[in-house]
Design an enzyme around this catalytic site. Structure first.
Site, PDB file in Angstrom:
ATOM      1  N   CYS A   1       0.844  -1.185   0.000  1.00  0.00           N
ATOM      2  CA  CYS A   1       0.000   0.000   0.000  1.00  0.00           C
ATOM      3  C   CYS A   1       0.880   1.234   0.000  1.00  0.00           C
ATOM      4  O   CYS A   1       2.105   1.142   0.069  1.00  0.00           O
ATOM      5  CB  CYS A   1      -0.883   0.026   1.250  1.00  0.00           C
ATOM      6  SG  CYS A   1      -1.917  -1.436   1.410  1.00  0.00           S
TER       7      CYS A   1
ATOM      8  N   LEU B   1      -3.870  -1.482  -1.844  1.00  0.00           N
ATOM      9  CA  LEU B   1      -3.886  -2.662  -2.703  1.00  0.00           C
ATOM     10  C   LEU B   1      -4.476  -3.767  -1.832  1.00  0.00           C
ATOM     11  O   LEU B   1      -3.870  -4.178  -0.843  1.00  0.00           O
ATOM     12  CB  LEU B   1      -2.469  -3.042  -3.160  1.00  0.00           C
ATOM     13  CG  LEU B   1      -2.404  -4.275  -4.062  1.00  0.00           C
ATOM     14  CD1 LEU B   1      -2.986  -3.999  -5.430  1.00  0.00           C
ATOM     15  CD2 LEU B   1      -0.961  -4.759  -4.215  1.00  0.00           C
TER      16      LEU B   1
ATOM     17  N   GLY C   1       2.500  -3.288   4.677  1.00  0.00           N
ATOM     18  CA  GLY C   1       3.292  -4.493   4.923  1.00  0.00           C
ATOM     19  C   GLY C   1       2.432  -5.716   5.110  1.00  0.00           C
ATOM     20  O   GLY C   1       1.218  -5.702   4.877  1.00  0.00           O
TER      21      GLY C   1
ATOM     22  N   ARG D   1      20.424   0.259 -13.765  1.00  0.00           N
ATOM     23  CA  ARG D   1      20.580  -0.776 -14.806  1.00  0.00           C
ATOM     24  C   ARG D   1      19.671  -1.975 -14.554  1.00  0.00           C
ATOM     25  O   ARG D   1      18.981  -2.446 -15.442  1.00  0.00           O
ATOM     26  CB  ARG D   1      22.018  -1.300 -14.803  1.00  0.00           C
ATOM     27  CG  ARG D   1      23.008  -0.420 -15.465  1.00  0.00           C
ATOM     28  CD  ARG D   1      24.355  -1.102 -15.334  1.00  0.00           C
ATOM     29  NE  ARG D   1      25.434  -0.229 -15.736  1.00  0.00           N
ATOM     30  CZ  ARG D   1      26.710  -0.487 -15.514  1.00  0.00           C
ATOM     31  NH1 ARG D   1      27.045  -1.602 -14.886  1.00  0.00           N
ATOM     32  NH2 ARG D   1      27.637   0.339 -15.913  1.00  0.00           N
TER      33      ARG D   1
ATOM     34  N   THR E   1      24.252   0.782 -10.715  1.00  0.00           N
ATOM     35  CA  THR E   1      23.864  -0.631 -10.799  1.00  0.00           C
ATOM     36  C   THR E   1      22.370  -0.818 -10.520  1.00  0.00           C
ATOM     37  O   THR E   1      21.720  -1.680 -11.118  1.00  0.00           O
ATOM     38  CB  THR E   1      24.732  -1.495  -9.847  1.00  0.00           C
ATOM     39  OG1 THR E   1      24.489  -2.860 -10.114  1.00  0.00           O
ATOM     40  CG2 THR E   1      24.474  -1.222  -8.401  1.00  0.00           C
TER      41      THR E   1
END
Length: 561
Positions: A2, A50, A76, A340, A337
């Site tokens: 959420c 959600l 959570g 990517r 990183t």
């Protein structure tokens, strides 16, 4: 998964301020609520939902009749909520896993509450009876949380920084926004005028320590000692349990599958657990890559072996490059990183949202940090130094891999679950003698591979497949993703721009054109916020100029073999 947002002591009109809460609407596509706090006209909560557990009564802030003075906004999953409810005989009003936070807090206070939660979480708990505000975040920061606080006591909290950067405050033209540290909780006093004052910030859990909630879980008894067969048996028990507890949802479960060791073990164990739980739908697995990518081929082998409903998503270099701007906006970082590796994950999440009904997505994040999976661990000066490095990486996950995993999936309204970062599994792994955990016979994660050697969970060649960074594995061996990016950036950033880089970006000055290009995009979205990233992710113990595994000598020698 959420989006949570809250303000305490706002001097500006809440109707205007709440527009900022809409910046994280992607995290909760099912419902939205904005609620003022009784008696405090300048305090409010915003929540994007959600619906994954208790679709009827899951709206937030959560308030129950028994505790009318408590307000809870959290993001959570608390996997042991039923176990704790039964053990302490709490009377529940909803089926929401987060309701356990209210009961635990009432019973034993904030310290005991956070230590008892087996799961991932970021929360804001308001107690109007005792005039307190509490903030908390799980051990590894799997769920994100940001805060901004001014000297005069205005507090703003949000799942993502983008929900805070445009807030107005009369005393502060530029609101300092920072990540809330994982494994910590903060206690704040709530004043009559709605402002707050920080009382203490407490680290409640170190990844090495067995969590307090271990006393109340139903894992079968582990065997003592460090004899190799004992350790392997314990690891299998704990890994199985890590996946089993994460089946908690009313929505369809899917799994990212790169064809590497970690995601393959997760997918295979998950499928086994879904069958045991008599879940009727087939497990959907998802792989992404360019044509001829090693990941696609390896993932196909695993999917055939385990019998999942497998989806392959192809993308080309143009699509990847076009996504960079959206990706950096979602991530809120310019780490090379991370950017990517996020492009593939962002595009596959987009595909899952658009083409399937899988919403809860399992993934292999956290394993490389925990089990010393990065290729540079071969160069560790000693097992003890490798152990130190592993713990440093775990501590910084919230800046890198966990950040990537959350933002790329949440951007498309998906919820990610990461069993390798299970408290019980990870604390046990870290309790093992350092020399058990290092690479052996030139193979990283040797202990993890050995643990599943005789299980037939995944094909042998996948079980012993060498490490491939996600951003490298999704592209052809002939021309890897980082080379494609570097070739593109070569035409976007010239030498004069690089020469002035230290002047333009004195903090975390980019050393390469690729780094400069990402930083430019980041500054366009989040000007002056470069300090969200404390340092770039780079391998240790080697003279690396690029974070890609494919630039390391171990990878080159393996490729020649």
């Amino acid at each position: 998964m959420c989006g949570i947002w809250a303000l305490f002591g706002s001097d500006d009109c809440l109707a205007v301020q709440c527009l900022s809460a809409m910046k994280i609407a992607h995290r909760g596509p099912d419902a939205f609520r904005f609620e003022n706090v009784n008696g405090y006209t300048n305090c409010c909560f915003g929540f994007h939902r959600l619906a994954v557990v208790d679709q009827l009564f899951g709206m937030q802030p959560i308030r129950v009749k028994k505790y009318p003075y408590l307000w809870l906004c959290y993001n959570g999953e608390i996997y042991n909520h039923v176990k704790l409810q039964q053990h302490f005989e709490f009377e529940y009003q909803t089926k929401v896993d987060g309701e356990i936070i209210l009961h635990l807090y009432d019973k034993g206070g904030i310290e005991q509450t956070v230590c008892m939660l087996d799961g991932v979480f970021a929360f804001i708990l308001l107690d109007t009876a005792n005039k307190k505000v509490f903030l908390g975040r799980d051990t590894y920061g799997v769920r994100p949380l940001f805060k901004a606080m001014t000297e005069d006591g205005f507090l703003a909290v949000c799942s993502e920084a983008k929900g805070l950067v445009n807030l107005k405050h009369s005393m502060t033209p530029f609101l300092k926004v920072e990540p809330f540290l994982p494994g910590h909780y903060e206690v704040l006093d709530l004043k009559p005028n709605g402002k707050v004052a920080s009382v203490e910030m407490v680290k409640f859990h170190h990844c090495r320590d067995e969590p307090l909630h271990a006393l109340y879980d139903n894992v079968e008894k582990l065997y003592p000692g460090f004899e190799i067969e004992t350790v392997k048996s314990n690891l299998r028990i704990l890994f199985d349990n890590a996946i089993k507890k994460r089946l908690m949802t009313h929505r369809r479960i899917g799994c990212l599958l790169s064809g590497g060791l970690d995601s393959s073990l997760v997918a295979a164990t998950l499928l086994k657990q879904l069958k045991a739980a008599q879940i009727q739908y087939p497990l959907q697995t998802f792989a992404i890559g360019m044509e001829d990518s090693p990941d696609l081929l390896a993932a196909r082998k695993v999917a055939n072996h385990i019998g999942s409903e497998h989806h392959e998503v192809l993308f080309n270099s143009e699509e990847g490059i076009q996504a960079l701007d959206e990706v950096i906006f979602s991530l809120e970082t310019y780490d090379i990183t991370t950017v990517r590796a996020s492009v593939g994950m962002y595009l596959i999440s987009k595909y899952i949202r658009k083409n399937t009904d899988s919403v809860v997505i399992f993934s292999g994040e956290g394993s490389d940090e925990l089990t010393q999976g990065y290729i540079y661990f071969h160069k560790a000066p000693s097992p003890e130094k490798a152990e130190e490095e592993s713990e440093r990486l775990l501590k910084e996950l919230y800046l890198f891999d966990v950040l990537r995993a959350d933002r790329t999936t949440a951007a498309h309204g998906l919820e990610l679950r990461v069993p390798f970062l299970d408290h019980r599994f990870s604390s046990y792994y870290l309790s093992l003698p350092p020399d058990m955990r290092i690479p052996k016979n030139g193979i990283e994660k040797h202990l993890l591979r050995e643990t599943f050697e005789d299980s037939n969970l995944i094909p042998k060649e996948i079980l012993w497949r060498p490490k491939e960074a996600f951003s490298d594995g999704i592209t052809s061996v002939k021309n890897s993703w980082f080379r494609i990016l570097q070739e593109y950036v070569e035409h976007q950033v010239d030498d004069t721009m690089m020469a002035a880089a230290a002047q333009k970006f004195p903090f975390n000055t980019p050393k390469t054109k690729e780094g400069y290009y990402y930083r430019q995009i980041f500054e366009r979205h989040y000007p002056g916020r470069a300090d969200w990233l404390t340092h770039y992710w780079m391998p240790r113990w080697i003279n690396a100029t690029d974070p890609s595994a494919r630039t390391l000598t171990h990878y080159k020698s393996a490729a020649k073999a």
